[in-house]
Design a protein around this motif. Structure first.
Motif, PDB file in Angstrom:
ATOM      1  N   SER A 235       0.763  -1.050  -0.051  1.00  0.00           N
ATOM      2  CA  SER A 235      -0.045  -0.015  -0.030  1.00  0.00           C
ATOM      3  C   SER A 235       0.809   1.078   0.111  1.00  0.00           C
ATOM      4  CB  SER A 235      -0.975   0.055   1.248  1.00  0.00           C
ATOM      5  OG  SER A 235      -0.047   0.123   2.379  1.00  0.00           O
ATOM      6  N   VAL A 236       0.231   2.289  -0.273  1.00  0.00           N
ATOM      7  CA  VAL A 236       0.895   3.618  -0.294  1.00  0.00           C
ATOM      8  C   VAL A 236      -0.127   4.933   0.411  1.00  0.00           C
ATOM      9  CG1 VAL A 236       0.021   4.353  -2.663  1.00  0.00           C
ATOM     10  CG2 VAL A 236       2.021   5.344  -1.788  1.00  0.00           C
ATOM     11  N   ALA A 237       0.569   5.416   1.426  1.00  0.00           N
ATOM     12  CA  ALA A 237      -0.271   6.523   1.889  1.00  0.00           C
ATOM     13  C   ALA A 237       0.096   7.951   1.060  1.00  0.00           C
ATOM     14  CB  ALA A 237       0.194   6.640   3.350  1.00  0.00           C
ATOM     15  N   LEU A 238      -0.902   8.656   0.696  1.00  0.00           N
ATOM     16  CA  LEU A 238      -0.552   9.705   0.148  1.00  0.00           C
ATOM     17  C   LEU A 238      -1.217  11.078   0.576  1.00  0.00           C
ATOM     18  CD1 LEU A 238      -1.890   8.458  -3.597  1.00  0.00           C
ATOM     19  CD2 LEU A 238       0.060   8.683  -2.828  1.00  0.00           C
ATOM     20  N   PRO A 239      -0.401  11.855   0.967  1.00  0.00           N
ATOM     21  CA  PRO A 239      -0.770  13.031   1.771  1.00  0.00           C
ATOM     22  C   PRO A 239      -1.866  13.959   1.163  1.00  0.00           C
ATOM     23  CG  PRO A 239       1.239  13.347   1.159  1.00  0.00           C
ATOM     24  CD  PRO A 239       0.901  12.063   0.680  1.00  0.00           C
ATOM     25  N   LEU A 240      -2.952  14.137   1.843  1.00  0.00           N
ATOM     26  CA  LEU A 240      -4.049  15.087   1.316  1.00  0.00           C
ATOM     27  C   LEU A 240      -3.823  16.489   2.030  1.00  0.00           C
ATOM     28  CD1 LEU A 240      -7.175  12.870   1.238  1.00  0.00           C
ATOM     29  CD2 LEU A 240      -5.308  13.206  -0.606  1.00  0.00           C
TER      30      LEU A 240
ATOM     31  N   SER B 131      -4.263  11.595   5.161  1.00  0.00           N
ATOM     32  CA  SER B 131      -3.697  10.886   3.879  1.00  0.00           C
ATOM     33  C   SER B 131      -4.461  10.089   3.654  1.00  0.00           C
ATOM     34  CB  SER B 131      -2.482  10.057   4.461  1.00  0.00           C
ATOM     35  OG  SER B 131      -1.243  10.845   4.952  1.00  0.00           O
ATOM     36  N   LEU B 132      -4.478   9.691   2.240  1.00  0.00           N
ATOM     37  CA  LEU B 132      -5.353   8.651   1.371  1.00  0.00           C
ATOM     38  C   LEU B 132      -4.544   7.385   1.125  1.00  0.00           C
ATOM     39  CD1 LEU B 132      -7.753   7.959  -0.369  1.00  0.00           C
ATOM     40  CD2 LEU B 132      -6.631   8.825  -2.280  1.00  0.00           C
ATOM     41  N   THR B 133      -4.981   6.274   1.599  1.00  0.00           N
ATOM     42  CA  THR B 133      -4.497   5.090   1.481  1.00  0.00           C
ATOM     43  C   THR B 133      -4.913   4.425   0.352  1.00  0.00           C
ATOM     44  OG1 THR B 133      -5.470   3.745   3.226  1.00  0.00           O
ATOM     45  CG2 THR B 133      -3.855   5.059   4.016  1.00  0.00           C
ATOM     46  N   LEU B 134      -3.997   3.677  -0.614  1.00  0.00           N
ATOM     47  CA  LEU B 134      -4.574   2.639  -1.447  1.00  0.00           C
ATOM     48  C   LEU B 134      -3.506   1.722  -1.485  1.00  0.00           C
ATOM     49  CD1 LEU B 134      -4.713   5.545  -4.393  1.00  0.00           C
ATOM     50  CD2 LEU B 134      -6.660   4.523  -2.919  1.00  0.00           C
ATOM     51  N   GLY B 135      -4.144   0.432  -1.778  1.00  0.00           N
ATOM     52  CA  GLY B 135      -3.397  -0.774  -1.443  1.00  0.00           C
ATOM     53  C   GLY B 135      -4.064  -2.079  -2.322  1.00  0.00           C
ATOM     54  N   ALA B 136      -3.207  -3.118  -2.440  1.00  0.00           N
ATOM     55  CA  ALA B 136      -3.669  -4.467  -2.918  1.00  0.00           C
ATOM     56  C   ALA B 136      -3.236  -5.527  -2.209  1.00  0.00           C
ATOM     57  CB  ALA B 136      -3.250  -4.459  -4.610  1.00  0.00           C
ATOM     58  N   PHE B 137      -4.040  -6.427  -2.032  1.00  0.00           N
ATOM     59  CA  PHE B 137      -3.540  -7.711  -1.621  1.00  0.00           C
ATOM     60  C   PHE B 137      -3.605  -9.052  -2.133  1.00  0.00           C
ATOM     61  CE2 PHE B 137      -7.783  -7.062  -0.133  1.00  0.00           C
ATOM     62  CZ  PHE B 137      -8.438  -8.149  -0.262  1.00  0.00           C
ATOM     63  N   ARG B 138      -3.102  -9.966  -1.937  1.00  0.00           N
ATOM     64  CA  ARG B 138      -3.357 -11.372  -2.346  1.00  0.00           C
ATOM     65  C   ARG B 138      -2.887 -12.431  -1.494  1.00  0.00           C
ATOM     66  NH1 ARG B 138      -0.996 -13.293  -7.726  1.00  0.00           N
ATOM     67  NH2 ARG B 138      -1.682 -15.221  -6.888  1.00  0.00           N
TER      68      ARG B 138
END
Length: 212
Positions: free
Chosen positions: A177-182, A187-194
């Motif tokens: 995941s990555v946390a993007l500062p707003l 912060s907005l967090t976006l990620g993927a899992f498997r």
């Protein structure tokens, strides 16, 4: 078999907050995180809420809650005490609450190591919890996390989530995941899992962090 794996992974999501880790929250400061995780299986969607607040130099009080689309969920209030162990930071945690409408006690231990300089820094942590049900049944959960803070405020995070529920087979899952500062504190967090091994679960995660 597929349904059993899905239920195990859903339980893993239910156990995974944006943990404070071994570093205590600064006295009088707090952190909140709201996240949604879901995959191809609609029943696997899970919404989580995490909150912690610094009570003193070493004490952090927190709430770890969440709810699955199928109605299962948890709400656990915990207290954490932080300390040091040589170059490492450590903390002990004790939580009490309910999971799937049953009482649960959640002792935990975290170890962490920070590194880097003024421009770029990172951290490594190991977070272990052992939820104990009212019937004495004990589950195990271990998360290994590597994170990197970038000069522009972004944070990159890679986490290996693993565990075992009762007598079921162990499971493991990898999430990036990555946390993007707003803003200065949001912060907005976006990620993927498997899933790993026989676990074929995969999906995405989206959330918000708020410091106050």
């Amino acid at each position: 078999m597929r349904r059993m794996i899905l239920s195990l992974c859903l339980a893993a999501l239910a156990w995974t907050p944006a943990t404070a880790g071994p570093w205590p929250r600064e006295e009088g400061r707090g952190f909140a995180a709201l996240a949604w995780r879901g995959g191809a299986q609609a029943a696997g969607a899970y919404t989580s809420f995490y909150l912690d607040y610094g009570l003193g130099p070493r004490l952090t009080l927190g709430l770890d809650a969440g709810r699955a689309r199928d109605g299962g969920g948890k709400a656990i209030l915990f207290i954490q005490r932080a300390g040091t162990a040589g170059r490492f930071r450590q903390s002990w945690q004790l939580g009490l609450g309910a999971r799937n409408r049953a009482a649960v006690l959640t002792p935990g231990l975290s170890l962490g190591l920070g590194f880097g300089d003024a421009r770029r820094s990172g951290w490594l942590t190991a977070d272990a919890v052992a939820p104990i049900g009212a019937d004495g049944a004990t589950d195990l959960k271990l998360d290994l996390t590597a994170g990197l803070s970038h000069p522009d405020g972004r944070k990159s995070i890679l986490q290996l989530q693993s565990g075992r529920m009762g007598d079921d087979l162990p499971f493991a899952k990898l999430e990036a995941s990555v946390a993007l500062p707003l803003g200065r504190r949001t912060s907005l967090t976006l990620g993927a899992f498997r899933g790993l091994g026989d676990n074929d679960e995969r999906g995405v995660a989206i959330g918000l962090w708020q410091r106050f």
